[in-house]
Scaffold this motif. Sequence first.
Motif, PDB file in Angstrom:
ATOM      1  N   MET B 114     -31.955 -26.019  -8.296  1.00 37.29           N
ATOM      2  CA  MET B 114     -30.668 -25.376  -8.013  1.00 37.29           C
ATOM      3  C   MET B 114     -30.051 -25.974  -6.754  1.00 37.29           C
ATOM      4  O   MET B 114     -28.846 -26.241  -6.715  1.00 37.29           O
ATOM      5  CB  MET B 114     -30.870 -23.870  -7.791  1.00 37.29           C
ATOM      6  CG  MET B 114     -31.191 -23.100  -9.038  1.00 37.29           C
ATOM      7  SD  MET B 114     -29.734 -22.756 -10.014  1.00 37.29           S
ATOM      8  CE  MET B 114     -29.103 -21.339  -9.156  1.00 37.29           C
ATOM      9  N   VAL B 115     -30.891 -26.187  -5.745  1.00 40.07           N
ATOM     10  CA  VAL B 115     -30.377 -26.755  -4.499  1.00 40.07           C
ATOM     11  C   VAL B 115     -29.824 -28.158  -4.749  1.00 40.07           C
ATOM     12  O   VAL B 115     -28.735 -28.500  -4.278  1.00 40.07           O
ATOM     13  CB  VAL B 115     -31.479 -26.780  -3.413  1.00 40.07           C
ATOM     14  CG1 VAL B 115     -31.039 -27.595  -2.212  1.00 40.07           C
ATOM     15  CG2 VAL B 115     -31.812 -25.366  -2.990  1.00 40.07           C
ATOM     16  N   PHE B 116     -30.555 -28.948  -5.529  1.00 38.69           N
ATOM     17  CA  PHE B 116     -30.043 -30.270  -5.900  1.00 38.69           C
ATOM     18  C   PHE B 116     -28.658 -30.155  -6.520  1.00 38.69           C
ATOM     19  O   PHE B 116     -27.732 -30.879  -6.163  1.00 38.69           O
ATOM     20  CB  PHE B 116     -30.980 -30.934  -6.916  1.00 38.69           C
ATOM     21  CG  PHE B 116     -32.135 -31.666  -6.303  1.00 38.69           C
ATOM     22  CD1 PHE B 116     -31.974 -32.377  -5.126  1.00 38.69           C
ATOM     23  CD2 PHE B 116     -33.378 -31.655  -6.900  1.00 38.69           C
ATOM     24  CE1 PHE B 116     -33.035 -33.062  -4.558  1.00 38.69           C
ATOM     25  CE2 PHE B 116     -34.450 -32.338  -6.347  1.00 38.69           C
ATOM     26  CZ  PHE B 116     -34.273 -33.031  -5.171  1.00 38.69           C
ATOM     27  N   SER B 117     -28.525 -29.250  -7.484  1.00 36.41           N
ATOM     28  CA  SER B 117     -27.257 -29.100  -8.200  1.00 36.41           C
ATOM     29  C   SER B 117     -26.151 -28.647  -7.250  1.00 36.41           C
ATOM     30  O   SER B 117     -25.030 -29.165  -7.308  1.00 36.41           O
ATOM     31  CB  SER B 117     -27.378 -28.090  -9.330  1.00 36.41           C
ATOM     32  OG  SER B 117     -28.441 -28.426 -10.162  1.00 36.41           O
ATOM     33  N   ILE B 118     -26.485 -27.683  -6.399  1.00 34.63           N
ATOM     34  CA  ILE B 118     -25.466 -27.161  -5.484  1.00 34.63           C
ATOM     35  C   ILE B 118     -24.988 -28.262  -4.529  1.00 34.63           C
ATOM     36  O   ILE B 118     -23.780 -28.487  -4.378  1.00 34.63           O
ATOM     37  CB  ILE B 118     -26.026 -25.961  -4.669  1.00 34.63           C
ATOM     38  CG1 ILE B 118     -26.236 -24.764  -5.599  1.00 34.63           C
ATOM     39  CG2 ILE B 118     -25.064 -25.589  -3.544  1.00 34.63           C
ATOM     40  CD1 ILE B 118     -27.004 -23.626  -4.958  1.00 34.63           C
ATOM     41  N   VAL B 119     -25.966 -28.960  -3.937  1.00 30.86           N
ATOM     42  CA  VAL B 119     -25.597 -30.017  -2.991  1.00 30.86           C
ATOM     43  C   VAL B 119     -24.762 -31.083  -3.694  1.00 30.86           C
ATOM     44  O   VAL B 119     -23.719 -31.520  -3.196  1.00 30.86           O
ATOM     45  CB  VAL B 119     -26.859 -30.648  -2.357  1.00 30.86           C
ATOM     46  CG1 VAL B 119     -26.482 -31.855  -1.510  1.00 30.86           C
ATOM     47  CG2 VAL B 119     -27.589 -29.624  -1.523  1.00 30.86           C
ATOM     48  N   SER B 120     -25.201 -31.470  -4.880  1.00 31.06           N
ATOM     49  CA  SER B 120     -24.480 -32.492  -5.628  1.00 31.06           C
ATOM     50  C   SER B 120     -23.062 -32.035  -5.952  1.00 31.06           C
ATOM     51  O   SER B 120     -22.104 -32.814  -5.858  1.00 31.06           O
ATOM     52  CB  SER B 120     -25.241 -32.815  -6.911  1.00 31.06           C
ATOM     53  OG  SER B 120     -24.501 -33.666  -7.710  1.00 31.06           O
ATOM     54  N   THR B 121     -22.917 -30.756  -6.315  1.00 29.74           N
ATOM     55  CA  THR B 121     -21.588 -30.228  -6.656  1.00 29.74           C
ATOM     56  C   THR B 121     -20.673 -30.228  -5.431  1.00 29.74           C
ATOM     57  O   THR B 121     -19.521 -30.663  -5.516  1.00 29.74           O
ATOM     58  CB  THR B 121     -21.720 -28.800  -7.210  1.00 29.74           C
ATOM     59  OG1 THR B 121     -22.658 -28.809  -8.279  1.00 29.74           O
ATOM     60  CG2 THR B 121     -20.378 -28.301  -7.735  1.00 29.74           C
ATOM     61  N   ILE B 122     -21.222 -29.759  -4.316  1.00 30.75           N
ATOM     62  CA  ILE B 122     -20.415 -29.742  -3.084  1.00 30.75           C
ATOM     63  C   ILE B 122     -20.005 -31.171  -2.701  1.00 30.75           C
ATOM     64  O   ILE B 122     -18.853 -31.446  -2.368  1.00 30.75           O
ATOM     65  CB  ILE B 122     -21.213 -29.095  -1.921  1.00 30.75           C
ATOM     66  CG1 ILE B 122     -21.429 -27.614  -2.212  1.00 30.75           C
ATOM     67  CG2 ILE B 122     -20.475 -29.276  -0.599  1.00 30.75           C
ATOM     68  CD1 ILE B 122     -22.348 -26.932  -1.237  1.00 30.75           C
TER      69      ILE B 122
END
Lengths: 300, 278
Positions: B114-122
Amino acid sequence: METILSINQLTKVYGPLKAVNNLSFTIEKGNVYGILGPNGSGKSTTLGMVLNVVNKTSGEFKWFDGAESTHEALKKVGAIIEHPNFYPYMTAAQNLELVCKIKGVPSHKVEEKLEVVGLLDRKDSKFRTFSLGMKQRLAIASALLNDPEILILDEPTNGLDPQGIHQIREIIRKIASDGTTILLASHLLDEVEKVCSHVVIIRKGVKLYSGPVDGINASHGFFELEAENTELLQQFLNEHPSIGKVSLKGNLVTAIIEEPMSASDINQYLFEKGLSLSYLIKRKESLEEQFLQLTNQTTA
Amino acid sequence: MLRLLNIEFLKLRYSRSSKILILTYFILITFIALIASIEFPIGNMNFRLADQGIFNFPFIWHFNSFIAATLKLFLAIVIVSMMSNEYSNRTLKQNLIDGLSKKEFILSKFITVMVFSIVSTIFLFVVSLILGLSFSDYNEFSIIFSDLEYILAYFVKLTGFFAFCLFLGILVKRSAFALGFLFIWWIVETILYAILKWRIFKGSDIADKIVQFLPLESMSNLVKEPFSRLNAVQTAANQLGSAFEKDYTIHWYQILIVIVWTVLFVYFSYALLKKRDL
């Protein structure tokens, strides 16, 4: 006595194989226990079940008073199973810090425990550069991080050279002398004999014995005797009411004792009959002999 | 929860190959900006890609999330190997013995994903915003922040895909085979689609309706290819007399399908781990 682990009717079935069969025993605080059994007798499976990595088929086990879930209880346990498992790309200290995070202990313990196993000077070396002996010692350090109520060791000296074995045994003895409860699984009898006060013997997943090490065999031991006249010696021994089977190997006569009796008793008896001994010793079966007796009894 | 993330962070932090891949991934996302400088001469005209409107708001949200999503394979390698390495190093066993529960173990991996996805999205959002502000023809506030659902779709798509990778890592236990399995899965979905579309339900859109429920297809449906939306392409198609209509919008049920798959993959991972003897 405070109970640390109680196992009740624990069973594990792998397909057609019953690896552990209705096993029950309890571990009390302060003792050093050995689980003894030949290879493939179910030692590791039993430990795997209480350590949450192997699913039990039936039966139950309880850590401490049974109030916590197994994984919470395991935070108060230190365990090493077979060979040491760490992240190869991380250093000794980094690996131990990770274990601290998992167990929820402060990371200042890392250096203290590395000191205990004599790896402090290698703390910044990557795990993959370690020799097997060092890996095993690191595993012990990792198991000690939380100052565990009980230390579980599964074949800790397997595959080590004599020096490595000696180092590990010294460490175990040191830990035991601090009053930590230890559960040691091994197929090496002298290892168990040297460090354990209590023993559980299993064979093909079935418990054969559990109790103090010297209580394994109820026998009173045996005499080994030699005299100039071997035939006469055998005859007198056979006539003695407290002596059981008498056997001869070379010049050495072995006589099984059936009632409590000291070496001087038998010496006096034979001397009164006019026979003088050139060699007399009273012995108890070694753990190895007792173990073989025990495991053979059930083979038939 | 922070403890679990911390544990996972420690494991990744010291792994050089993971660090390189993660870094590459984020650097490549910034390289989307490089597309802006692509120029090639047509006749005596200089054709500049950035002038074709690909960086116009709100189209840029669609375009960039599609391009960035193709890069997810880099992180997929990291995720598959962070799962399967726990098997090959037998550290999973040790983690459990040390007092991590199986639930916590899966949770720690999923939170990391989830953190990967969030960081990537931001990251994608910021890069697109900067690119858009420098190249877009329209800079009105309301236009800039329209069509942001592509960013949401990107996040859901990434999380779903990574959850799938986690599951494959647990299922197959070897990173190379797990990635191979991912590829095979993709082929199977493609073949299945071809059979349904051209054999069984020929000439109707029933095939598309069925296939949209498959995991990989549902993820790729979230952000469809943006190229046919470009003016140049549309004009060319019109001139050839084959004007086509395609639905580029993101529907709520498409997002729901991917979320359901995400939940299923995490649950399957847990169930598998729970059932297995280590």
